[in-house]
Enzyme design. Structure first.
Site, PDB file in Angstrom:
ATOM      1  N   GLY A  80       0.845  -1.195   0.000  1.00 38.74           N
ATOM      2  CA  GLY A  80       0.000   0.000   0.000  1.00 38.74           C
ATOM      3  C   GLY A  80       0.871   1.232   0.000  1.00 38.74           C
ATOM      4  O   GLY A  80       2.060   1.158   0.329  1.00 38.74           O
ATOM      5  N   CYS A 132       5.376  -5.981   1.491  1.00 36.17           N
ATOM      6  CA  CYS A 132       5.692  -4.556   1.449  1.00 36.17           C
ATOM      7  C   CYS A 132       5.029  -3.824   2.623  1.00 36.17           C
ATOM      8  O   CYS A 132       5.376  -4.078   3.766  1.00 36.17           O
ATOM      9  CB  CYS A 132       5.272  -4.019   0.083  1.00 36.17           C
ATOM     10  SG  CYS A 132       5.781  -2.361  -0.224  1.00 36.17           S
ATOM     11  N   TYR A 133       4.047  -2.992   2.394  1.00 37.85           N
ATOM     12  CA  TYR A 133       3.381  -2.316   3.519  1.00 37.85           C
ATOM     13  C   TYR A 133       2.837  -3.351   4.519  1.00 37.85           C
ATOM     14  O   TYR A 133       2.908  -3.155   5.736  1.00 37.85           O
ATOM     15  CB  TYR A 133       2.236  -1.431   2.999  1.00 37.85           C
ATOM     16  CG  TYR A 133       1.528  -0.642   4.087  1.00 37.85           C
ATOM     17  CD1 TYR A 133       2.122   0.468   4.666  1.00 37.85           C
ATOM     18  CD2 TYR A 133       0.263  -1.033   4.543  1.00 37.85           C
ATOM     19  CE1 TYR A 133       1.483   1.185   5.673  1.00 37.85           C
ATOM     20  CE2 TYR A 133      -0.391  -0.317   5.542  1.00 37.85           C
ATOM     21  CZ  TYR A 133       0.226   0.790   6.103  1.00 37.85           C
ATOM     22  OH  TYR A 133      -0.407   1.504   7.084  1.00 37.85           O
ATOM     23  N   HIS A 189       7.574  -7.716  -4.292  1.00 38.13           N
ATOM     24  CA  HIS A 189       6.227  -8.099  -4.727  1.00 38.13           C
ATOM     25  C   HIS A 189       6.259  -9.460  -5.428  1.00 38.13           C
ATOM     26  O   HIS A 189       6.672  -9.530  -6.585  1.00 38.13           O
ATOM     27  CB  HIS A 189       5.662  -7.037  -5.671  1.00 38.13           C
ATOM     28  CG  HIS A 189       5.300  -5.775  -4.979  1.00 38.13           C
ATOM     29  ND1 HIS A 189       4.116  -5.618  -4.290  1.00 38.13           N
ATOM     30  CD2 HIS A 189       5.967  -4.613  -4.826  1.00 38.13           C
ATOM     31  CE1 HIS A 189       4.066  -4.420  -3.757  1.00 38.13           C
ATOM     32  NE2 HIS A 189       5.181  -3.781  -4.059  1.00 38.13           N
ATOM     33  N   GLU A 221       3.773 -10.993  -6.494  1.00 38.32           N
ATOM     34  CA  GLU A 221       2.613 -11.121  -7.388  1.00 38.32           C
ATOM     35  C   GLU A 221       2.862 -10.599  -8.794  1.00 38.32           C
ATOM     36  O   GLU A 221       2.086 -10.862  -9.695  1.00 38.32           O
ATOM     37  CB  GLU A 221       1.398 -10.413  -6.759  1.00 38.32           C
ATOM     38  CG  GLU A 221       1.494  -8.894  -6.652  1.00 38.32           C
ATOM     39  CD  GLU A 221       2.206  -8.396  -5.382  1.00 38.32           C
ATOM     40  OE1 GLU A 221       3.023  -9.149  -4.833  1.00 38.32           O
ATOM     41  OE2 GLU A 221       1.953  -7.250  -4.967  1.00 38.32           O
ATOM     42  N   ASP A 259     -18.028 -14.562 -21.703  1.00 39.36           N
ATOM     43  CA  ASP A 259     -18.611 -14.623 -20.356  1.00 39.36           C
ATOM     44  C   ASP A 259     -20.063 -15.101 -20.371  1.00 39.36           C
ATOM     45  O   ASP A 259     -20.449 -15.961 -19.582  1.00 39.36           O
ATOM     46  CB  ASP A 259     -18.525 -13.252 -19.665  1.00 39.36           C
ATOM     47  CG  ASP A 259     -17.097 -12.739 -19.603  1.00 39.36           C
ATOM     48  OD1 ASP A 259     -16.176 -13.558 -19.762  1.00 39.36           O
ATOM     49  OD2 ASP A 259     -16.909 -11.528 -19.411  1.00 39.36           O
ATOM     50  N   SER A 260     -20.844 -14.531 -21.274  1.00 43.14           N
ATOM     51  CA  SER A 260     -22.243 -14.950 -21.302  1.00 43.14           C
ATOM     52  C   SER A 260     -22.356 -16.398 -21.796  1.00 43.14           C
ATOM     53  O   SER A 260     -23.213 -17.153 -21.339  1.00 43.14           O
ATOM     54  CB  SER A 260     -23.101 -14.010 -22.156  1.00 43.14           C
ATOM     55  OG  SER A 260     -22.704 -14.032 -23.503  1.00 43.14           O
ATOM     56  N   ALA A 261     -21.451 -16.798 -22.686  1.00 45.61           N
ATOM     57  CA  ALA A 261     -21.486 -18.168 -23.210  1.00 45.61           C
ATOM     58  C   ALA A 261     -21.197 -19.178 -22.100  1.00 45.61           C
ATOM     59  O   ALA A 261     -21.904 -20.180 -21.941  1.00 45.61           O
ATOM     60  CB  ALA A 261     -20.464 -18.321 -24.333  1.00 45.61           C
ATOM     61  N   LYS A 293     -10.671 -14.040 -16.066  1.00 48.98           N
ATOM     62  CA  LYS A 293     -10.977 -14.414 -17.454  1.00 48.98           C
ATOM     63  C   LYS A 293     -10.373 -15.763 -17.854  1.00 48.98           C
ATOM     64  O   LYS A 293     -11.029 -16.583 -18.507  1.00 48.98           O
ATOM     65  CB  LYS A 293     -10.432 -13.317 -18.378  1.00 48.98           C
ATOM     66  CG  LYS A 293     -10.968 -13.366 -19.782  1.00 48.98           C
ATOM     67  CD  LYS A 293     -12.341 -12.784 -19.822  1.00 48.98           C
ATOM     68  CE  LYS A 293     -12.880 -12.624 -21.208  1.00 48.98           C
ATOM     69  NZ  LYS A 293     -14.134 -11.846 -21.169  1.00 48.98           N
TER      70      LYS A 293
END
Ligand code: XMP
Length: 535
Positions: A54, A81-82, A190, A192, A248-250, A390
């Site tokens: 942060g 980190c923070y 980090h 990530e 997404d809708s599929a 996704k």
């Protein structure tokens, strides 16, 4: 209940990436604002906490603080980190403020003694691929070097009691700390971000080895759990789902269908603003191949009528959105008693629309998407993808048997080709654009370039006219703009460096095969300052 990690967000821009990386390790996790209500966080029944980075400094007045329940729980904690400063500060260490923060690549050295601690966060890094050999493995006798994305913020001046330094770098005498007895760790870098190539393994070691989460959050398990949850929610009710042709809708429709079969009816609205053959593909995939009940609504004339004379992009979007909702509502009412609306909200939508929960705002897919939520219909929402990124949506779609072509489709804006015709929309112009766009996409696929770009499409400028010759006659035709971009997140983008031969081929085909086009150009603009779409 799935084993899970709770991530507390202290405001770093990278926090959503922590969630992504942990989930890539097949461990379920949730993001919460650092001051989210304790009951909400503990309802997850986390097996450990990750405290994000942060921008604040722990000594700043009003800086985010560590909620008491984290240490009270006795569960493992990883501070980044923070998050690491906070942990040290709260456990009796001393943190010195520093005037400015610096971020950048660095190489850290993990002390070889670190590897004597079993099940620590770095343990996995020196193991061979066969994990079962762990008991026979001798710790390395020299330090292990690791490339990381360092963040120099406040410095730890004095370690909290029981903690040792696990890693250092030239600039940071304390790059990682740990207290194995309490299962508490802190990283000054980090794990990530991509620039820490082994960051995923470190997060996995924390989640799996330290916290004891089973890495079972796989597509098949996700499907199994979702199916059970959808059945429990829907019961004997009827569900409607709008198909846009997008991923997404599929996947939502396929998942709900797996759960409740014929209680689901899909509605597909043919707006006339879709790309070539897209409408047929939706009917083919959902109705014919998957056997889903599908209402295909031909609404082309209605949309064209609404858009007659409209050139302003914002007005186009608004009119299309409103029209779509009206048609969807009309068709849904015709189906009789409907109780639920299935919607393809995915995790990034949730994070975007409500942060990590601090605001408590209503969480709905908020952008003006065709296929978005019709308001006031009185349906309850079914959102089986709202915990998925996704790529996980694609994996689930693949496990449900959806075609690759659909799952890897480039994003397509809700208002469709209406934002790719730089003037009033007419049927003739739509047909011109569709033909040029289909040639471009076909040649990209044939050349193996479709997967290498994030998004590619044609734009029609009907009013940028230029002279051309056809046989003996000259003509004054329209302009097609080709756009292909590479991007990871669609927030920034660069023009794809397509081979010249490929662009020349596409241009020649469009000029020869698409009537009324006399010029083809390639868009070289980066985002920012340009956007990906033209309107
Ligand atoms: P821009 O043009 O803002 O696009 O750089 C970023 C991404 O968003 C898509 N986009 C839209 N998607 N409705 C949508 O659903 C819209 O009105 C819309 N406008 C842009 C765009 O295609 C790109 O992927």
């Amino acid at each position: 209940m799935t084993d899970a990690i709770a991530i507390l967000d202290f405001g770093s821009q990278y926090t959503p990436l922590i969630a992504r990386r942990v989930r890539e390790q097949h461990v379920y996790c949730e993001l919460y604002a650092w001051d989210a209500p304790v009951e909400r966080v503990l309802a997850l029944r986390p097996k450990g906490f990750i405290l994000s980075g942060g921008p604040a400094s722990v000594y700043e007045p009003g800086a985010p603080t560590l909620p008491a329940y984290v240490l009270d729980s006795g569960l493992p904690v990883l501070g980044i980190c923070y998050g690491m400063q906070l942990l040290a500060h709260n456990l009796g260490g001393a943190v010195a403020p520093s005037a400015k923060r610096e971020y950048g690549p660095a190489v850290i050295e993990i002390q070889h003694s670190t590897f004597k601690i079993s099940n620590s966060i770095f343990q996995a890094l020196h193991l061979p691929s066969v994990k079962s050999d762990i008991s026979n493995l001798q710790p390395p006798t020299s330090n292990l070097k690791l490339s990381v994305w360092m963040s120099h913020g406040d410095r730890i001046e004095r370690l909290p009691p029981g903690f040792t330094i696990l890693a250092h770098s030239d600039n940071s005498p304390i790059a990682a700390i740990g207290c194995a007895a309490r299962n508490m760790y802190g990283l000054q870098f980090h794990p990530e971000v991509k620039h820490t190539p082994q960051g995923g393994e470190i997060l996995r070691a924390f989640a799996v080895d330290v916290c004891g989460c089973a890495p079972t959050w796989t597509p098949d398990n996700i499907i199994e759990q979702s199916v059970a949850a959808i059945r429990a929610q829907v019961g004997e009710g009827q569900v409607v789902c709008g198909l846009s042709g997008g991923v997404d809708s599929a996947v939502t429709a396929a998942l709900v269908h797996r759960a409740v079969g014929n209680q689901l009816t899909c509605i597909f609205v043919d707006t006339g603003l879709l790309r070539q053959a897209e409408g047929e593909q939706v009917v083919q995939t959902f109705h014919q191949a998957l056997g889903i009940k599908l209402v295909a609504v031909h609404a082309v004339e209605e949309f064209l009528g609404t858009l007659h004379g409209v050139t302003d992009p914002a007005a186009k979007r608004k009119l299309i959105g409103e029209k779509f909702i009206r048609i969807f509502e009309r068709e849904a009412r015709k189906l009789g008693q409907i109780n639920f609306l299935a919607q393809g909200t995915i995790y990034p939508d949730v994070i975007e629309s409500a942060g990590t929960g601090r605001s408590g705002a209503a969480i709905i897919k908020h952008h003006h998407n065709v296929g978005g939520l019709p308001p006031d219909l009185g349906f309850k929402l079914v959102e089986p993808l709202r915990n998925l990124f996704k790529d996980q949506v694609r994996q689930v779609g693949q496990a449900l048997g959806l075609p690759q072509r659909l799952l890897w489709r480039h994003p397509f804006p809700g208002p469709g080709l209406a934002v790719r015709i730089l003037d009033e929309i007419t049927w003739e112009r739509l047909e011109t654009l569709r033909a040029a766009d289909a040639i471009f996409l076909h040649e990209l696929e044939t050349a193996g370039w479709y997967e290498q770009v994030a998004q590619a499409f044609a734009v029609l400028s009907p009013t940028t006219r230029s002279t051309g010759v056809a046989g003996d006659a000259s003509k004054f035709g329209q302009t097609i703009i080709l756009r292909a971009v590479v991007t990871d997140d669609y927030m920034t983008a660069a023009p794809a460096q397509l081979p010249y031969d490929l662009l020349t081929l596409v241009s020649a085909r469009i000029l020869n095969e698409v009537p009324n086009v006399t010029r083809v150009v390639y868009d070289l603009s980066t985002k920012p300052p340009a956007t990906i779409e033209w309107l």
